[in-house]
Each structure stands twice: as structure tokens, then as C-alpha cells.
Write a protein that holds these residues in place. Sequence first.
Motif, short mmCIF file in Angstrom:
data_model
loop_
_atom_site.label_atom_id
_atom_site.label_comp_id
_atom_site.label_asym_id
_atom_site.label_seq_id
_atom_site.Cartn_x
_atom_site.Cartn_y
_atom_site.Cartn_z
N GLY A 132 40.36 29.43 25.16
CA GLY A 132 39.87 29.21 26.51
C GLY A 132 39.36 27.81 26.77
N SER A 133 39.39 26.94 25.77
CA SER A 133 38.85 25.59 25.92
C SER A 133 39.73 24.74 26.82
N ARG A 134 39.08 23.77 27.46
CA ARG A 134 39.78 22.71 28.18
C ARG A 134 39.85 21.51 27.23
N VAL A 135 41.04 21.18 26.81
CA VAL A 135 41.25 20.21 25.72
C VAL A 135 41.92 18.95 26.26
N LEU A 136 41.39 17.80 25.89
CA LEU A 136 42.07 16.53 26.10
C LEU A 136 42.69 16.14 24.77
N LEU A 137 44.02 16.04 24.74
CA LEU A 137 44.74 15.79 23.49
C LEU A 137 45.28 14.37 23.49
N ASP A 138 44.81 13.58 22.54
CA ASP A 138 45.13 12.17 22.44
C ASP A 138 46.59 11.94 22.04
N ALA A 139 47.02 10.70 22.13
CA ALA A 139 48.34 10.29 21.67
C ALA A 139 48.29 10.00 20.17
N GLY A 140 49.49 9.92 19.54
CA GLY A 140 49.56 9.55 18.13
C GLY A 140 50.42 10.50 17.33
N THR A 141 50.81 10.07 16.14
CA THR A 141 51.66 10.91 15.31
C THR A 141 50.93 12.16 14.83
N THR A 142 49.65 12.04 14.49
CA THR A 142 48.92 13.21 14.00
C THR A 142 48.72 14.24 15.09
N THR A 143 48.47 13.80 16.33
CA THR A 143 48.22 14.77 17.39
C THR A 143 49.48 15.53 17.80
N VAL A 144 50.65 15.04 17.45
CA VAL A 144 51.86 15.84 17.65
C VAL A 144 51.78 17.10 16.78
N HIS A 145 51.28 16.95 15.56
CA HIS A 145 51.12 18.10 14.68
C HIS A 145 50.01 19.03 15.20
N VAL A 146 48.97 18.46 15.81
CA VAL A 146 47.95 19.27 16.46
C VAL A 146 48.56 20.08 17.60
N ALA A 147 49.39 19.41 18.41
CA ALA A 147 50.02 20.08 19.54
C ALA A 147 50.88 21.25 19.08
N ALA B 129 36.71 17.17 33.43
CA ALA B 129 35.71 17.45 32.40
C ALA B 129 36.35 18.31 31.32
N PHE B 130 36.10 17.96 30.07
CA PHE B 130 36.76 18.64 28.95
C PHE B 130 35.73 19.24 28.00
N ASP B 131 36.11 20.38 27.41
CA ASP B 131 35.27 20.96 26.37
C ASP B 131 35.44 20.21 25.06
N VAL B 132 36.68 19.80 24.77
CA VAL B 132 36.98 19.14 23.50
C VAL B 132 37.94 17.98 23.74
N PHE B 133 37.64 16.83 23.16
CA PHE B 133 38.58 15.73 23.11
C PHE B 133 39.07 15.60 21.68
N VAL B 134 40.34 15.86 21.45
CA VAL B 134 40.94 15.66 20.13
C VAL B 134 41.41 14.21 20.09
N MET B 135 40.68 13.39 19.36
CA MET B 135 40.90 11.95 19.35
C MET B 135 41.57 11.49 18.06
N SER B 136 42.76 10.95 18.17
CA SER B 136 43.36 10.27 17.03
C SER B 136 42.81 8.85 16.98
N ILE B 137 42.94 8.19 15.85
CA ILE B 137 42.28 6.89 15.72
C ILE B 137 43.02 6.00 14.74
N GLY B 138 43.01 4.70 15.02
CA GLY B 138 43.68 3.75 14.14
C GLY B 138 42.85 3.30 12.97
N GLY B 139 41.52 3.28 13.15
CA GLY B 139 40.64 2.83 12.08
C GLY B 139 39.29 3.52 12.13
N VAL B 140 38.77 3.82 10.94
CA VAL B 140 37.43 4.41 10.79
C VAL B 140 36.68 3.54 9.79
N HIS B 141 35.67 2.82 10.26
CA HIS B 141 34.99 1.84 9.42
C HIS B 141 33.50 2.14 9.37
#
Length: 261
Positions: free
Chosen positions: A93-108, A165-177
Motif C-alpha cells: 500500500g505504500s506510495r513509492v518513489l523509485l530512483d533511476a539506476g541499474t540496481t533499481t531495475v532489479h528493485v522494480a 508526497a511519498f511514503d518511501v524513496f528508494v534511492m540508488s547512489i553513485g557514492g557513499v563516503h
Amino acid sequence: MDAGERLDVTLRLVQGAERAAVAELAQRLGVSEMTVRRDLDALEQRGLVRRVHGGAVATRARTEAGGFADRAGWSAATKDRLGAAVADLIPLGSRVLLDAGTTTVHVARALAERGPLTVTALSLQTAVCLADRPGIELLVAGGRSRPGEQSLVGPLALRAVESLAFDVFVMSIGGVHAEYGWSEFCLDDAAVKQAGIAQSARVLAVADATKLGVRAFSQVAALGAAHDFVTDRSAADPAIHPAGPQTLDALREAGVVLHTA
């Protein structure tokens, strides 16, 4: 470790060294040298490594500056697990914002089987995965399709995200520092991610462990902007990802809940 995961880890180990020896890979992976040779042959057939006497070398560096099509086949088994793990964290039932990227294709692909959900897609690839799936109400953000990536960016994309307004933003990312936080290689992608963070009750970041320790061009947010981070289980192994343990420690200190798959 299944065959797909073993290939992923073998490739990372080869990329992390100027030259990886068969004997060293066998010891690190806990398999026979014959198995390692077969895996290296398979990677060579894909053009990802070059066999040399006693081992292999990488044919090219892994870089997020490459286009979507260049990256889509990398670490596919790992990203399948990440996609399933992310989908498990999203309530029905969530309202999801799904980011771009190769990993989020697998999420989709994982979300496509887990409705009811309302999903706003930020890339053409994820939209295709979710179109006409029972239980999925699909919205596609407007905007310009960035060449090579097919991520939706620009003023139209920003206005679309900022109007919802979204319940969840699934965010892909290029770098985590550990110090620089979440970052991206493209200014346009970073701007859309910043809007997604602002409009979402929960930010669920996802990236394979090769992104740990990476400081990309454009800062998106401090580490504490995300509530959860999903990555693969090799992230804590310094032999594979030297910056992994430090980055994971920084995420925990920032209050981010870690999940591995």
C-alpha cells in the motif's frame, strides 16, 4: 556462495588487484583452483577479465561514469538479491518513489510481484518493468531522458517530484563516503534525488558495495538523510572493499539502519 555471487566476488577481487592469481582467488573464495579457472574463463568470455599465466587481470575499471547499458550486466546476481531485500522492506500500500539506476531495475522487478503499491518511476527502465502489472499503480515522472542513462531529470522531473508526497524513496547512489555522504556523478541526477529526499517520509538507499568509499562529483546529502541502507554482504570485507568497514561504521554512527543481502 552460489555461482552468480562467486562470479561477482571474483570479478571484484580481480579489479581490486593489478593481477589476481588463481591460487590466491581459490584460497579467498574457499573453492578449488579448477573452479576458479572455470569462473575466470566465463568472465573472459564476457570481456570482463583477460586471462594471463597463473591468473587474470581486469580489462577495464568499473566506473559509474559509463552508461546504463555498459553497467547493466555487472554484478547481476548481487543486484537480484539487493532488489528482493529492498522490496521486502516496503509495506504493501505504500506510495513509492523509485530512483533511476541499474540496481533499481532489479528493485522494480521484485516490486512488480508485490502489489498493491503506487510507484512513481524516475527512469524509463523501471517504468517498463512495472507497466501493466497487477496491483501496481504506475506513475512516470516527466522530464528529460538523460542520454545513456534514461533517467528522468530536469525542471519537469523536479516539479513532478515536488508536487507529490511519498511514503518511501528508494534511492540508488553513485557514492557513499564516510565524510562526504551520499553523492552522484551527475548534477541533474543529484538534484532529483535531493527533491526525492525532501518529499519522502522514509529514504531507503540501495547500492552494491563497490560504491562504499566513493566520493562522486555532486553531493546529494549527509549520511543521516537516509533511514535505511541496503548493500551486499561483502561490504564489510576489507579484502574486497578496503573502504567498506569504515563507511559502514560511519553509516551506523549517523543512525542509518544497515541491511545486507
